[in-house]
Design an enzyme around this catalytic site. Structure first.
Site, PDB file in Angstrom:
ATOM      1  N   LYS A 194       0.888  -1.170   0.000  1.00 47.63           N
ATOM      2  CA  LYS A 194       0.000   0.000   0.000  1.00 47.63           C
ATOM      3  C   LYS A 194       0.922   1.216   0.000  1.00 47.63           C
ATOM      4  O   LYS A 194       1.427   1.628   1.033  1.00 47.63           O
ATOM      5  CB  LYS A 194      -0.857  -0.021   1.264  1.00 47.63           C
ATOM      6  CG  LYS A 194      -2.237   0.577   1.135  1.00 47.63           C
ATOM      7  CD  LYS A 194      -2.268   2.054   0.775  1.00 47.63           C
ATOM      8  CE  LYS A 194      -1.929   2.952   1.943  1.00 47.63           C
ATOM      9  NZ  LYS A 194      -1.700   4.353   1.518  1.00 47.63           N
ATOM     10  N   GLY A 247       6.540   4.718   8.690  1.00 45.36           N
ATOM     11  CA  GLY A 247       5.811   5.989   8.653  1.00 45.36           C
ATOM     12  C   GLY A 247       5.905   6.708   9.980  1.00 45.36           C
ATOM     13  O   GLY A 247       6.839   6.491  10.763  1.00 45.36           O
ATOM     14  N   SER A 248       4.916   7.542  10.235  1.00 46.15           N
ATOM     15  CA  SER A 248       4.967   8.388  11.428  1.00 46.15           C
ATOM     16  C   SER A 248       4.626   7.596  12.693  1.00 46.15           C
ATOM     17  O   SER A 248       3.966   6.550  12.623  1.00 46.15           O
ATOM     18  CB  SER A 248       3.980   9.541  11.271  1.00 46.15           C
ATOM     19  OG  SER A 248       2.680   9.033  11.160  1.00 46.15           O
ATOM     20  N   THR A 251       0.654   7.170  13.351  1.00 43.64           N
ATOM     21  CA  THR A 251       0.031   6.172  12.474  1.00 43.64           C
ATOM     22  C   THR A 251       0.552   4.777  12.822  1.00 43.64           C
ATOM     23  O   THR A 251      -0.203   3.802  12.827  1.00 43.64           O
ATOM     24  CB  THR A 251       0.275   6.501  10.989  1.00 43.64           C
ATOM     25  OG1 THR A 251      -0.144   7.843  10.754  1.00 43.64           O
ATOM     26  CG2 THR A 251      -0.490   5.583  10.070  1.00 43.64           C
ATOM     27  N   GLY A 252       1.846   4.699  13.115  1.00 40.92           N
ATOM     28  CA  GLY A 252       2.435   3.408  13.499  1.00 40.92           C
ATOM     29  C   GLY A 252       1.748   2.815  14.718  1.00 40.92           C
ATOM     30  O   GLY A 252       1.532   1.596  14.805  1.00 40.92           O
ATOM     31  N   GLU A 270       8.618   0.612  11.626  1.00 38.47           N
ATOM     32  CA  GLU A 270       9.815   1.459  11.561  1.00 38.47           C
ATOM     33  C   GLU A 270       9.300   2.888  11.529  1.00 38.47           C
ATOM     34  O   GLU A 270       8.742   3.336  10.526  1.00 38.47           O
ATOM     35  CB  GLU A 270      10.642   1.095  10.324  1.00 38.47           C
ATOM     36  CG  GLU A 270      12.037   1.657  10.366  1.00 38.47           C
ATOM     37  CD  GLU A 270      12.145   2.963   9.622  1.00 38.47           C
ATOM     38  OE1 GLU A 270      12.189   4.014  10.313  1.00 38.47           O
ATOM     39  OE2 GLU A 270      12.153   2.954   8.386  1.00 38.47           O
ATOM     40  N   CYS A 304      13.766   9.384   7.772  1.00 38.03           N
ATOM     41  CA  CYS A 304      13.368   9.098   9.169  1.00 38.03           C
ATOM     42  C   CYS A 304      14.560   9.020  10.105  1.00 38.03           C
ATOM     43  O   CYS A 304      14.439   9.340  11.282  1.00 38.03           O
ATOM     44  CB  CYS A 304      12.529   7.829   9.241  1.00 38.03           C
ATOM     45  SG  CYS A 304      13.278   6.446   8.409  1.00 38.03           S
ATOM     46  N   GLU A 401       9.001  15.746  16.010  1.00 36.32           N
ATOM     47  CA  GLU A 401       9.613  15.494  14.701  1.00 36.32           C
ATOM     48  C   GLU A 401       9.116  16.531  13.700  1.00 36.32           C
ATOM     49  O   GLU A 401       7.914  16.772  13.596  1.00 36.32           O
ATOM     50  CB  GLU A 401       9.238  14.097  14.215  1.00 36.32           C
ATOM     51  CG  GLU A 401       9.921  13.728  12.914  1.00 36.32           C
ATOM     52  CD  GLU A 401       9.613  12.311  12.449  1.00 36.32           C
ATOM     53  OE1 GLU A 401      10.550  11.606  12.073  1.00 36.32           O
ATOM     54  OE2 GLU A 401       8.437  11.906  12.461  1.00 36.32           O
TER      55      GLU A 401
HETATM   56  O1  TXE Z   1       2.557   9.587   7.236  1.00 30.82           O
HETATM   57  P1  TXE Z   1       1.744   8.364   7.783  1.00 30.82           P
HETATM   58  P2  TXE Z   1       2.058  10.821   6.344  1.00 30.82           P
HETATM   59  C1  TXE Z   1       6.072  11.786   9.141  1.00 30.82           C
HETATM   60  C2  TXE Z   1       6.318  13.216   8.745  1.00 30.82           C
HETATM   61  C3  TXE Z   1       5.067  13.608   8.056  1.00 30.82           C
HETATM   62  C4  TXE Z   1       4.042  12.847   8.847  1.00 30.82           C
HETATM   63  C5  TXE Z   1       2.759  12.554   8.136  1.00 30.82           C
HETATM   64  O2  TXE Z   1       6.503  13.985   9.902  1.00 30.82           O
HETATM   65  O3  TXE Z   1       4.829  14.974   8.074  1.00 30.82           O
HETATM   66  O4  TXE Z   1       4.685  11.626   9.155  1.00 30.82           O
HETATM   67  O5  TXE Z   1       3.032  11.934   6.878  1.00 30.82           O
HETATM   68  C6  TXE Z   1      -0.598   4.904   5.593  1.00 30.82           C
HETATM   69  N1  TXE Z   1      -3.865   2.472   8.726  1.00 30.82           N
HETATM   70  N2  TXE Z   1       6.645  10.789   8.246  1.00 30.82           N
HETATM   71  O6  TXE Z   1       0.659  11.213   6.647  1.00 30.82           O
HETATM   72  O7  TXE Z   1       0.401   8.763   8.222  1.00 30.82           O
HETATM   73  C7  TXE Z   1      -0.437   6.043   4.596  1.00 30.82           C
HETATM   74  O8  TXE Z   1      -1.398   5.934   3.580  1.00 30.82           O
HETATM   75  C8  TXE Z   1      -2.959   1.991   7.863  1.00 30.82           C
HETATM   76  C9  TXE Z   1       7.689   9.998   8.777  1.00 30.82           C
HETATM   77  O9  TXE Z   1       2.341  10.513   4.957  1.00 30.82           O
HETATM   78  O10 TXE Z   1       2.620   7.685   8.771  1.00 30.82           O
HETATM   79  C10 TXE Z   1       0.988   5.820   4.121  1.00 30.82           C
HETATM   80  O11 TXE Z   1       1.011   4.794   3.140  1.00 30.82           O
HETATM   81  N3  TXE Z   1      -2.165   2.757   7.102  1.00 30.82           N
HETATM   82  C11 TXE Z   1       7.969   8.789   7.962  1.00 30.82           C
HETATM   83  C12 TXE Z   1       1.710   5.343   5.386  1.00 30.82           C
HETATM   84  O12 TXE Z   1       0.668   4.861   6.243  1.00 30.82           O
HETATM   85  C13 TXE Z   1      -2.272   4.082   7.226  1.00 30.82           C
HETATM   86  C14 TXE Z   1       7.864   8.927   6.505  1.00 30.82           C
HETATM   87  C15 TXE Z   1       2.484   6.431   6.130  1.00 30.82           C
HETATM   88  O13 TXE Z   1       1.587   7.455   6.481  1.00 30.82           O
HETATM   89  C16 TXE Z   1      -3.200   4.674   8.116  1.00 30.82           C
HETATM   90  C17 TXE Z   1       6.735   9.737   6.103  1.00 30.82           C
HETATM   91  C18 TXE Z   1      -4.011   3.796   8.885  1.00 30.82           C
HETATM   92  N4  TXE Z   1      -4.906   4.249   9.766  1.00 30.82           N
HETATM   93  C19 TXE Z   1       6.197  10.648   6.979  1.00 30.82           C
HETATM   94  N5  TXE Z   1      -3.079   6.015   8.014  1.00 30.82           N
HETATM   95  C20 TXE Z   1       9.168   7.956   8.387  1.00 30.82           C
HETATM   96  N6  TXE Z   1       9.459   7.871   9.668  1.00 30.82           N
HETATM   97  O14 TXE Z   1       9.820   7.342   7.555  1.00 30.82           O
HETATM   98  C21 TXE Z   1      -2.128   6.258   7.098  1.00 30.82           C
HETATM   99  N7  TXE Z   1      -1.642   5.100   6.611  1.00 30.82           N
END
Ligand code: TXE
Length: 497
Positions: A194, A247-248, A251-252, A270, A304, A401
């Site tokens: 996804k 991801g964030s 959300t994680g 991660e 990240c 962050e």
């Molecule tokens: O990240 P999300 P977003 C940070 C950075 C950024 C913030 C938001 O600060 O401004 O996160 O970015 C999927 N169930 N990072 O909104 O929400 C989403 O569709 C399952 C840090 O893009 O973490 C995407 O594919 N999945 C980061 C993925 O999760 C869900 C890199 C990441 O989205 C979901 C990017 C749910 N309920 C942003 N909600 C890093 N640490 O590498 C969202 N997603």
């Protein structure tokens, strides 16, 4: 310099109708709703993608499950590795097309897209390919006494977990997906990916190349759509055996909780953090500034593992901030498609707006904005690389962050106090320590709370070295041999004879 010309294949790909990749076929899906893909360097829509729904989630999970129990289970470990190697060859053969797509969708400077999203992705695939024939269990001596001359023997098997759902962020839309795909496929699992809704295109193209590489239909599937909708449906699906998420942190946490509640599904997380880079007083001002640029400002800080908190010996603080500002002012900000660009736009509008609000927050809290701290007056989501001197460890920008090109700086005098400040955070993805005194660095190593610690470097990842966070920065490790534990189940077999 000027922008490179887009390849005809890139223009043609953008003009196609986009949706999902399921069971070896590109499909639009059944939903009428679409969402735009916006080029962050211009703010313009460059493609639209069909939102996925329950039908596509179901089709993808069923295809992955059928391939897991069927064609992929019958594929020998050596051939699984060969498949990954052939995909690596095709990434390189199509490298310019993939790099241009990545830069258009994410705003990553083209040189970085070529080097990381394509070049490093091929290297990661080759690393994982090598593991396919080396994942094994062990034979064990049974410890309890036997009765009446019976004999026992025992062994363990490492069996692939099953269907892996890989949720990918926007910052490395190919490379992070490849980390998940490589680990899953070499272990004998199949995947449903996804991508982020901001960067939904590149993996559609990679999935087509996977077919060309001879990876059987159903082994790799891609479902596009909003995270809260598609991501959560994939996790909840009864055929999902494991979730791997990058991801964030917020959300994680949702993903981890939901995977647990939906049937104790295995989870690798991660996540981000607030990584520290600490410079000891034996470093020169020039070396410190080189280190800061490496640790905090590559790819607009959208990595990240990048550093956001910088600890500088007070004796060097003024000179460091002055030289850093000078070096940042010489940095070439511009189009990601210009090969001389060192810094492009932020990846999307929401992230841009969040970054501007963080500048505002720093101002409200009375932190000193030493350099930058505002948007650029041009179209697209560009902000200045920014240097902030914090009042104390309690400033928002020392704690939250930003994921942007923002370094926040604090001076220190005492190295004990330094370690306490570095660890005073709920996060622990990465950290770096910069000194010529390697004895001191080794003594400090065990006291710094981070999943990966760099000494005299930062943000360098390698497929042979495990990667992942401690505390709220994640669960589980990618790469090295550590990934095996997260993509296989350990089965114990005891036999009487
Ligand atoms: O990240 P999300 P977003 C940070 C950075 C950024 C913030 C938001 O600060 O401004 O996160 O970015 C999927 N169930 N990072 O909104 O929400 C989403 O569709 C399952 C840090 O893009 O973490 C995407 O594919 N999945 C980061 C993925 O999760 C869900 C890199 C990441 O989205 C979901 C990017 C749910 N309920 C942003 N909600 C890093 N640490 O590498 C969202 N997603």
């Amino acid at each position: 310099m000027s922008e490179i010309n887009l390849l005809e294949s890139v223009t043609a790909f953008l003009q196609r109708s986009h949706g999902h990749y399921i069971n070896g076929v590109s499909i639009l899906g059944q939903e009428n709703e679409t969402f735009p893909v916006v080029n962050p360097a211009t703010g313009e829509t460059i493609a639209t993608v069909n939102q996925g729904g329950e039908t596509e989630v179901n089709q993808a999970m069923q295809a992955a499950s059928a391939a897991f129990h069927g064609v992929w289970a019958e594929t020998s470990p050596m051939e699984r590795g060969n498949c990954l190697n052939r995909l690596a060859d095709l990434l390189l053969k199509n490298s310019e097309e993939l790099a241009q797509l990545e830069s258009l969708c994410s705003g990553k400077p083209i040189q970085l897209s070529r080097m990381l999203d394509v070049g490093a992705s091929a290297d990661y695939l080759r690393y994982f390919a090598g593991w396919s024939s080396k994942i094994s269990g062990e034979t064990l001596d049974v410890s309890l006494p036997s009765f009446k001359g019976e004999k026992y023997t025992a062994f363990t098997r490492r069996e692939p977990i099953g269907v892996v759902v890989g949720i990918v962020p926007w910052n490395f839309s190919i490379m992070i997906a490849i980390w998940k795909l490589g680990a899953a496929l070499t272990s004998g699992c199949t995947v449903v990916l996804k991508p982020s809704e901001y960067t939904p295109l590149t993996m559609l193209r990679v999935a087509e190349l996977a077919k060309e590489a001879g990876i059987p239909d159903g082994v790799i599937n891609v479902v596009n759509g909003l995270g809260a909708r598609i991501g959560s449906s994939l996790i909840a699906h009864p055929l999902c055996d494991k979730v791997t998420f990058t991801g964030s942190v917020p959300t994680g946490m949702i993903v981890g909780k939901s995977a647990l509640e939906q049937g104790l599904k295995h989870t690798t997380l991660e996540l981000g953090g607030k990584n520290a880079a600490a410079f000891l007083s034996d470093m020169t001002v020039e070396k410190i500034v080189d280190g800061i640029l490496e640790a905090g400002y590559v790819y607009q800080g959208q990595i990240c593992a990048a550093a956001e908190r910088f600890y500088i010996p007070s004796v060097h603080m003024e000179a460091v901030l002055a030289l850093l500002s000078e070096r940042l002012s010489a940095m070439k900000i511009g189009s990601p498609l210009d090969e001389s660009t060192e810094m492009g736009p932020l990846a999307n509008k929401e992230h841009y707006e969040k970054t501007l609000s963080l500048f505002e927050k720093a101002r409200q809290e009375g932190s000193e904005i030493v350099y930058g701290g505002h948007a650029l007056e041009r179209k697209g989501f560009f902000v200045m690389p920014t240097v902030i001197r914090a009042n104390s460890a309690e400033d928002t920008l020392m704690k939250e962050e930003t994921f942007g090109p923002i370094g926040t700086f604090l001076s220190y005098d005492d190295e004990e106090e330094l370690i306490a400040m570095m660890n005073a955070t709920p996060f622990g993805l990465s950290a770096s320590l910069w000194t010529n005194d390697l004895g001191k660095a080794m003594r400090m190593t065990s006291r710094i709370e981070a999943g990966i610690l760099w000494i005299n470097m930062h943000t360098f990842l390698d497929p042979a070295v495990p990667f992942g966070g401690v505390k709220s920065s994640g669960m589980g490790r990618e790469f090295g041999s550590a990934f095996i534990e997260h993509y296989t189940e350990l089965k114990s077999v005891i036999m009487r004879y």
